[in-house]
Design a protein around this motif. Structure first.
Motif, PDB file in Angstrom:
ATOM      1  N   ILE A 328       7.846  14.418  -4.699  1.00 62.89           N
ATOM      2  CA  ILE A 328       8.121  13.315  -3.857  1.00 62.89           C
ATOM      3  C   ILE A 328       8.603  12.008  -4.173  1.00 62.89           C
ATOM      4  N   VAL A 329       9.690  11.673  -3.229  1.00 64.83           N
ATOM      5  CA  VAL A 329      10.746  10.594  -3.697  1.00 64.83           C
ATOM      6  C   VAL A 329      10.310   9.471  -2.741  1.00 64.83           C
ATOM      7  N   TYR A 330       9.965   8.602  -3.312  1.00 64.74           N
ATOM      8  CA  TYR A 330       9.697   7.381  -2.701  1.00 64.74           C
ATOM      9  C   TYR A 330      10.966   6.320  -2.456  1.00 64.74           C
ATOM     10  N   ASN A 331      11.684   6.251  -1.395  1.00 62.31           N
ATOM     11  CA  ASN A 331      12.790   5.239  -1.366  1.00 62.31           C
ATOM     12  C   ASN A 331      12.183   4.037  -0.853  1.00 62.31           C
ATOM     13  N   ASP A 332      12.864   3.214   0.000  1.00 62.40           N
ATOM     14  CA  ASP A 332      12.458   1.672   0.459  1.00 62.40           C
ATOM     15  C   ASP A 332      11.588   1.829   1.277  1.00 62.40           C
ATOM     16  N   ASN A 333      10.649   0.665   1.083  1.00 62.86           N
ATOM     17  CA  ASN A 333       9.579   0.508   2.207  1.00 62.86           C
ATOM     18  C   ASN A 333       8.608   1.682   2.506  1.00 62.86           C
ATOM     19  N   VAL A 334       7.741   2.233   1.329  1.00 62.53           N
ATOM     20  CA  VAL A 334       6.884   3.316   1.644  1.00 62.53           C
ATOM     21  C   VAL A 334       5.652   2.967   1.286  1.00 62.53           C
ATOM     22  N   THR A 335       4.667   2.997   2.361  1.00 61.72           N
ATOM     23  CA  THR A 335       3.348   2.323   2.150  1.00 61.72           C
ATOM     24  C   THR A 335       2.192   3.479   2.271  1.00 61.72           C
ATOM     25  N   ILE A 336       1.749   4.002   1.398  1.00 61.50           N
ATOM     26  CA  ILE A 336       0.678   5.131   1.310  1.00 61.50           C
ATOM     27  C   ILE A 336      -0.734   4.319   1.221  1.00 61.50           C
ATOM     28  N   ALA A 337      -1.451   4.106   2.204  1.00 62.16           N
ATOM     29  CA  ALA A 337      -2.669   3.243   1.920  1.00 62.16           C
ATOM     30  C   ALA A 337      -3.663   3.820   0.732  1.00 62.16           C
ATOM     31  N   ASN A 338      -3.909   5.037   0.660  1.00 62.41           N
ATOM     32  CA  ASN A 338      -4.976   5.686  -0.385  1.00 62.41           C
ATOM     33  C   ASN A 338      -4.167   6.426  -1.678  1.00 62.41           C
ATOM     34  N   SER A 339      -3.097   5.715  -1.829  1.00 63.79           N
ATOM     35  CA  SER A 339      -2.398   6.454  -2.980  1.00 63.79           C
ATOM     36  C   SER A 339      -2.833   5.946  -4.281  1.00 63.79           C
TER      37      SER A 339
END
Length: 339
Positions: A328-339
């Motif tokens: 899983i690649v997180y680029n700009d502006n990624v919000t996962i609430a319960n990560s």
């Protein structure tokens, strides 16, 4: 035989009268039972009985169609919105079913809207169904808004205050609404200076500035004619309806979505429910860009190589296969609430 012929003709005319005007079927009656002699009585009788049966079926079908047809929905006319600037949005919102008026026939468009009321309006408009456990000290399962707040928390619209309160009956302010709305809309590829040029921009709380700029640039919450934003001002019912209706009208809202193809980009959508990455993507890559998931991203694909996120908000990312080495690649502006 002549009497039978006349009776059959009269029956036919009664049936024809349902679908024809009086002048037309009167002419038919004259032709059938007028003074002209009929040479072949048997043929005429057979023809009339056959035609009568055909028309009866058509009439029955027409009646059934009229009964089954759903009546057109008409806008309500509240007694206090006749000349109000938000009239069309209030009527449209009522037709969509996410607002209602008061028992006295008014809407009270200039009254402040509470946090619980705004939560309920937004949930109904976007059709939020997911819920999450809540334990706010000032919210009870006996409150009318209990389930609506559970939905709003699950969708990520509200989170409450640091002292574990929700303050459901407090009027919601314009900067609070900006924060809530920014969680319900796509925010990638937005250009503009936001509200920075407004005279009272410096009075906006730091936690709200990014959201205020986002919703300003998207046109959902603008300033007043005097070039102010009034961030601490309570939102009115009329303002709330306009904001929510325009979100529903302008955002690309999907109700659950399955990604089935690899090496394609799924973009620019608000997904209500889960966004599922299915096994049919094979061992390729999946690209998700400028997407708000009001639920979870669920990866059930067993062999997918990578899931690349850019400008994405979601509640959770769930990988269903324990043996799946998905990247899983997180680029700009990624919000996962319960990560």
């Amino acid at each position: 035989m002549k009497t039978i012929k006349k009776l059959a003709a009269l029956c036919l005319c009664v049936l024809l009268a349902i679908n024809m005007n009086t002048a037309v079927y009167a002419g038919v009656l004259d032709d059938i039972i007028g003074d002209k002699p009929v040479e072949n009585t048997e043929d005429v009788e057979d023809t009339e009985v056959e035609d009568a049966s055909y028309d009866t079926e058509n009439v029955t079908e027409s009646i059934n169609t009229a009964i089954d047809a759903e009546p057109a929905k008409t806008s309500v006319s509240f007694s206090d919105i006749g000349s109000h600037w938000a009239k069309k949005w209030i009527e449209n919102a009522y037709d969509l079913g996410f607002v209602s008026g008061y028992k006295d026939g008014t809407f009270k468009p200039d009254n402040p809207v509470t946090r619980a009321e705004f939560s309920t309006m937004l949930n109904k408009a976007i059709q939020i169904e997911i819920t999450e456990k809540i334990n706010f000290s000032d919210v009870s399962d006996k409150n009318w808004f209990y389930n609506e707040i559970k939905k709003s928390v699950a969708a990520g619209f509200f989170s409450g205050y640091e002292n574990n309160t929700f303050r459901p009956d407090n009027p919601i302010t314009r900067q609070e609404v900006s924060k809530v709305v920014s969680g319900a809309i796509t925010t990638g590829n937005i250009d503009g200076e936001g509200a920075t040029l407004l005279k009272d921009y410096n009075t906006i709380q730091e936690w709200a500035k990014e959201s205020v700029n986002t919703v300003y640039n998207k046109g959902y919450i603008l300033g007043y004619p005097d070039k102010t934003y009034m961030p601490s001002k309570a939102l009115t019912r009329g303002e709330a309806v306009k904001i929510i209706f325009e979100i529903v009208d302008n955002e690309n809202i999907e109700y659950g979505f399955n990604i089935t193809n690899y090496n394609e980009t799924y973009s620019s959508a608000v997904v209500v429910g889960n966004l599922n990455v299915l096994d049919s993507v094979g061992n390729g890559n999946v690209y998700i860009k400028n997407v708000v998931v009001l639920g979870d991203i669920v990866i059930s694909a067993k062999n997918v190589n990578s899931v690349v996120l850019t400008d994405v908000k979601a509640r959770n990312i769930i990988v269903e296969s324990e043996n799946n080495p998905v990247k899983i690649v997180y680029n700009d502006n990624v919000t996962i609430a319960n990560s």
